[in-house]
Design a protein around this motif. Structure first.
Motif, PDB file in Angstrom:
ATOM      1  N   VAL A   8       0.839  -1.122   0.222  1.00 54.43           N
ATOM      2  CA  VAL A   8      -0.015  -0.129  -0.071  1.00 54.43           C
ATOM      3  C   VAL A   8       1.128   1.374   0.039  1.00 54.43           C
ATOM      4  CG1 VAL A   8      -1.811   1.259   1.270  1.00 54.43           C
ATOM      5  CG2 VAL A   8      -1.849  -0.981   1.012  1.00 54.43           C
ATOM      6  N   ALA A   9       0.715   2.173  -0.748  1.00 57.24           N
ATOM      7  CA  ALA A   9       1.384   3.423  -0.727  1.00 57.24           C
ATOM      8  C   ALA A   9       0.514   4.730  -0.692  1.00 57.24           C
ATOM      9  CB  ALA A   9       2.272   3.427  -2.199  1.00 57.24           C
ATOM     10  N   TRP A  10       1.408   5.904  -0.440  1.00 54.02           N
ATOM     11  CA  TRP A  10       0.664   7.101  -0.380  1.00 54.02           C
ATOM     12  C   TRP A  10       1.322   7.941  -1.577  1.00 54.02           C
ATOM     13  CZ3 TRP A  10       2.898  11.423   3.557  1.00 54.02           C
ATOM     14  CH2 TRP A  10       2.159  12.447   3.460  1.00 54.02           C
ATOM     15  N   ILE A  11       0.449   8.673  -2.159  1.00 52.74           N
ATOM     16  CA  ILE A  11       0.578   9.590  -3.405  1.00 52.74           C
ATOM     17  C   ILE A  11       0.237  10.869  -2.693  1.00 52.74           C
ATOM     18  CG2 ILE A  11      -0.156  10.501  -5.361  1.00 52.74           C
ATOM     19  CD1 ILE A  11      -0.957   7.452  -6.322  1.00 52.74           C
ATOM     20  N   LEU A  12       1.503  11.625  -2.826  1.00 52.33           N
ATOM     21  CA  LEU A  12       1.564  12.980  -2.309  1.00 52.33           C
ATOM     22  C   LEU A  12       2.499  13.807  -3.397  1.00 52.33           C
ATOM     23  CD1 LEU A  12       0.786  15.223  -0.181  1.00 52.33           C
ATOM     24  CD2 LEU A  12       2.965  14.704   0.849  1.00 52.33           C
ATOM     25  N   VAL A  13       1.770  14.817  -3.985  1.00 53.18           N
ATOM     26  CA  VAL A  13       2.189  15.516  -5.193  1.00 53.18           C
ATOM     27  C   VAL A  13       1.921  16.927  -4.883  1.00 53.18           C
ATOM     28  CG1 VAL A  13       2.040  15.995  -7.725  1.00 53.18           C
ATOM     29  CG2 VAL A  13       1.548  13.646  -7.002  1.00 53.18           C
ATOM     30  N   ARG A  14       3.436  17.475  -4.971  1.00 53.54           N
ATOM     31  CA  ARG A  14       3.245  19.208  -4.944  1.00 53.54           C
ATOM     32  C   ARG A  14       4.038  19.775  -5.947  1.00 53.54           C
ATOM     33  NH1 ARG A  14       5.565  19.545   1.173  1.00 53.54           N
ATOM     34  NH2 ARG A  14       3.631  19.228   2.516  1.00 53.54           N
ATOM     35  N   SER A  15       3.500  20.599  -6.657  1.00 51.99           N
ATOM     36  CA  SER A  15       4.138  21.440  -7.689  1.00 51.99           C
ATOM     37  C   SER A  15       4.606  20.352  -8.778  1.00 51.99           C
ATOM     38  CB  SER A  15       5.208  22.196  -7.079  1.00 51.99           C
ATOM     39  OG  SER A  15       4.846  23.069  -5.990  1.00 51.99           O
ATOM     40  N   GLY A  16       3.747  19.433  -9.218  1.00 50.39           N
ATOM     41  CA  GLY A  16       4.257  18.492 -10.309  1.00 50.39           C
ATOM     42  C   GLY A  16       5.340  17.655  -9.841  1.00 50.39           C
ATOM     43  N   LYS A  17       5.512  17.350  -8.625  1.00 52.99           N
ATOM     44  CA  LYS A  17       6.506  16.433  -8.067  1.00 52.99           C
ATOM     45  C   LYS A  17       5.834  15.376  -6.805  1.00 52.99           C
ATOM     46  CE  LYS A  17      10.303  18.621  -9.860  1.00 52.99           C
ATOM     47  NZ  LYS A  17      11.264  18.102 -10.480  1.00 52.99           N
ATOM     48  N   LEU A  18       6.507  14.331  -7.153  1.00 49.31           N
ATOM     49  CA  LEU A  18       5.993  13.068  -6.282  1.00 49.31           C
ATOM     50  C   LEU A  18       6.831  12.756  -5.049  1.00 49.31           C
ATOM     51  CD1 LEU A  18       4.014  10.636  -5.788  1.00 49.31           C
ATOM     52  CD2 LEU A  18       5.484   9.216  -7.206  1.00 49.31           C
ATOM     53  N   LEU A  19       6.237  12.900  -3.922  1.00 51.36           N
ATOM     54  CA  LEU A  19       7.266  12.467  -2.763  1.00 51.36           C
ATOM     55  C   LEU A  19       7.503  10.933  -2.756  1.00 51.36           C
ATOM     56  CD1 LEU A  19       8.104  13.161  -0.052  1.00 51.36           C
ATOM     57  CD2 LEU A  19       5.871  12.390   1.209  1.00 51.36           C
ATOM     58  N   SER A  20       8.913  10.769  -2.548  1.00 50.69           N
ATOM     59  CA  SER A  20       9.380   9.456  -2.633  1.00 50.69           C
ATOM     60  C   SER A  20      10.459   9.372  -1.317  1.00 50.69           C
ATOM     61  CB  SER A  20      10.033   9.291  -4.071  1.00 50.69           C
ATOM     62  OG  SER A  20       9.012   9.357  -4.976  1.00 50.69           O
ATOM     63  N   SER A  21      10.841   8.036  -1.087  1.00 54.06           N
ATOM     64  CA  SER A  21      11.582   8.029  -0.125  1.00 54.06           C
ATOM     65  C   SER A  21      12.962   6.700  -0.616  1.00 54.06           C
ATOM     66  CB  SER A  21      11.148   7.746   1.247  1.00 54.06           C
ATOM     67  OG  SER A  21      10.320   6.577   1.235  1.00 54.06           O
ATOM     68  N   ARG A  22      13.849   6.748   0.052  1.00 50.40           N
ATOM     69  CA  ARG A  22      14.941   5.684  -0.194  1.00 50.40           C
ATOM     70  C   ARG A  22      15.433   5.073   1.104  1.00 50.40           C
ATOM     71  NH1 ARG A  22      20.327   5.504  -0.225  1.00 50.40           N
ATOM     72  NH2 ARG A  22      20.393   7.797  -0.124  1.00 50.40           N
ATOM     73  N   ASN A  23      15.161   3.644   1.408  1.00 51.07           N
ATOM     74  CA  ASN A  23      15.796   3.273   2.532  1.00 51.07           C
ATOM     75  C   ASN A  23      17.272   3.172   2.364  1.00 51.07           C
ATOM     76  OD1 ASN A  23      13.039   2.810   2.930  1.00 51.07           O
ATOM     77  ND2 ASN A  23      13.336   0.425   3.187  1.00 51.07           N
ATOM     78  N   HIS A  24      17.999   3.098   3.803  1.00 48.97           N
ATOM     79  CA  HIS A  24      19.325   2.966   3.903  1.00 48.97           C
ATOM     80  C   HIS A  24      19.786   1.427   2.865  1.00 48.97           C
ATOM     81  CE1 HIS A  24      20.033   5.983   6.960  1.00 48.97           C
ATOM     82  NE2 HIS A  24      18.879   5.622   7.529  1.00 48.97           N
ATOM     83  N   GLY A  25      20.769   1.644   2.058  1.00 48.84           N
ATOM     84  CA  GLY A  25      21.414   0.511   1.362  1.00 48.84           C
ATOM     85  C   GLY A  25      20.806   0.057   0.278  1.00 48.84           C
ATOM     86  N   ILE A  26      19.766   0.880  -0.316  1.00 47.01           N
ATOM     87  CA  ILE A  26      18.913   0.757  -1.540  1.00 47.01           C
ATOM     88  C   ILE A  26      19.262   2.045  -2.392  1.00 47.01           C
ATOM     89  CG2 ILE A  26      16.641   0.484  -2.610  1.00 47.01           C
ATOM     90  CD1 ILE A  26      15.855  -0.883   0.198  1.00 47.01           C
ATOM     91  N   ASP A  27      19.346   1.825  -3.535  1.00 47.71           N
ATOM     92  CA  ASP A  27      19.952   2.719  -4.693  1.00 47.71           C
ATOM     93  C   ASP A  27      18.444   3.230  -5.256  1.00 47.71           C
ATOM     94  OD1 ASP A  27      19.049   0.433  -6.149  1.00 47.71           O
ATOM     95  OD2 ASP A  27      20.815   0.574  -7.404  1.00 47.71           O
ATOM     96  N   ILE A  28      17.191   3.136  -5.245  1.00 46.64           N
ATOM     97  CA  ILE A  28      16.380   3.509  -5.949  1.00 46.64           C
ATOM     98  C   ILE A  28      14.939   3.904  -4.807  1.00 46.64           C
ATOM     99  CG2 ILE A  28      16.132   1.609  -7.854  1.00 46.64           C
ATOM    100  CD1 ILE A  28      13.846   0.187  -6.553  1.00 46.64           C
ATOM    101  N   PHE A  29      14.285   4.787  -5.318  1.00 48.27           N
ATOM    102  CA  PHE A  29      13.353   5.536  -4.474  1.00 48.27           C
ATOM    103  C   PHE A  29      11.872   4.589  -4.440  1.00 48.27           C
ATOM    104  CE2 PHE A  29      16.458   8.688  -4.895  1.00 48.27           C
ATOM    105  CZ  PHE A  29      16.359   9.753  -3.563  1.00 48.27           C
ATOM    106  N   TYR A  30      11.197   4.777  -3.493  1.00 52.57           N
ATOM    107  CA  TYR A  30       9.899   4.239  -3.521  1.00 52.57           C
ATOM    108  C   TYR A  30       8.866   5.201  -2.877  1.00 52.57           C
ATOM    109  CZ  TYR A  30      11.971  -0.604  -3.439  1.00 52.57           C
ATOM    110  OH  TYR A  30      12.854  -1.560  -3.778  1.00 52.57           O
ATOM    111  N   MET A  31       7.579   5.155  -3.261  1.00 55.69           N
ATOM    112  CA  MET A  31       6.460   6.104  -2.537  1.00 55.69           C
ATOM    113  C   MET A  31       6.497   5.598  -1.022  1.00 55.69           C
ATOM    114  SD  MET A  31       3.635   6.806  -5.773  1.00 55.69           S
ATOM    115  CE  MET A  31       3.253   5.117  -5.332  1.00 55.69           C
ATOM    116  N   PRO A  32       6.147   6.596  -0.449  1.00 57.74           N
ATOM    117  CA  PRO A  32       6.138   6.046   1.113  1.00 57.74           C
ATOM    118  C   PRO A  32       4.715   5.156   1.339  1.00 57.74           C
ATOM    119  CG  PRO A  32       6.118   8.481   0.839  1.00 57.74           C
ATOM    120  CD  PRO A  32       6.068   7.916  -0.342  1.00 57.74           C
ATOM    121  N   GLY A  33       5.176   4.091   2.271  1.00 60.35           N
ATOM    122  CA  GLY A  33       4.121   2.972   2.337  1.00 60.35           C
ATOM    123  C   GLY A  33       4.844   1.553   2.418  1.00 60.35           C
ATOM    124  N   GLY A  34       4.399   0.576   2.496  1.00 61.31           N
ATOM    125  CA  GLY A  34       5.122  -0.782   2.433  1.00 61.31           C
ATOM    126  C   GLY A  34       4.098  -1.916   2.188  1.00 61.31           C
TER     127      GLY A  34
END
Length: 133
Positions: A8-34
């Motif tokens: 399940v993920a949270w979509i938060l868009v501001r000024s045409g940009k999507l909030l994303s996060s990156r966990n320690h040791g991982i090289d890609i971003f994910y939307m918040p959730g899990g």
């Protein structure tokens, strides 16, 4: 065939940009959730994961289902799918990365090569609807 990864993920868009996060040791971003825990509803998972990752509270009366997206799961054997139910919502509190999050970022459509496959599907959807620049 392996069971799909249920997220399940949270979509938060501001000024045409999507909030994303990156966990320690991982090289890609994910939307918040899990991943959903046993017996959790989509809403339960959304509230728990966003609080754990970004220290904010989802305003439950504003939650709206945006869509459910499917793609090959990142860093998993071929054929393992990720199925992700995505919701938009307002929140209270100040966005801050928890200890499990290395970095938060606001990503645009041009950044879609920096996210997982299922997040890329979400970005395509948001871009097609004029929400992601």
């Amino acid at each position: 065939m392996a069971s799909p990864i249920d997220k399940v993920a949270w979509i938060l868009v501001r000024s045409g940009k999507l909030l994303s996060s990156r966990n320690h040791g991982i090289d890609i971003f994910y939307m918040p959730g899990g991943r959903r825990e046993r017996g959790e509803s989509d809403l339960d998972t959304l509230l728990r994961e966003v609080k754990e990752e970004l220290t904010v509270d989802i305003a439950t009366d504003t939650v709206q289902h945006i869509g459910t997206f499917t793609a090959q799961a990142h860093a998993q054997p071929e054929g393992v799918l990720c199925v992700m139910a995505c919701y938009s919502a307002d929140y209270t509190g100040e966005l801050a990365a928890s200890s499990e999050i290395a970095e938060i970022a606001w990503l645009g459509y041009a950044d879609r090569d920096r996210v997982s496959g299922v997040d890329r599907e979400v970005m395509e959807h948001l871009h097609a609807h004029g929400l992601l620049g």
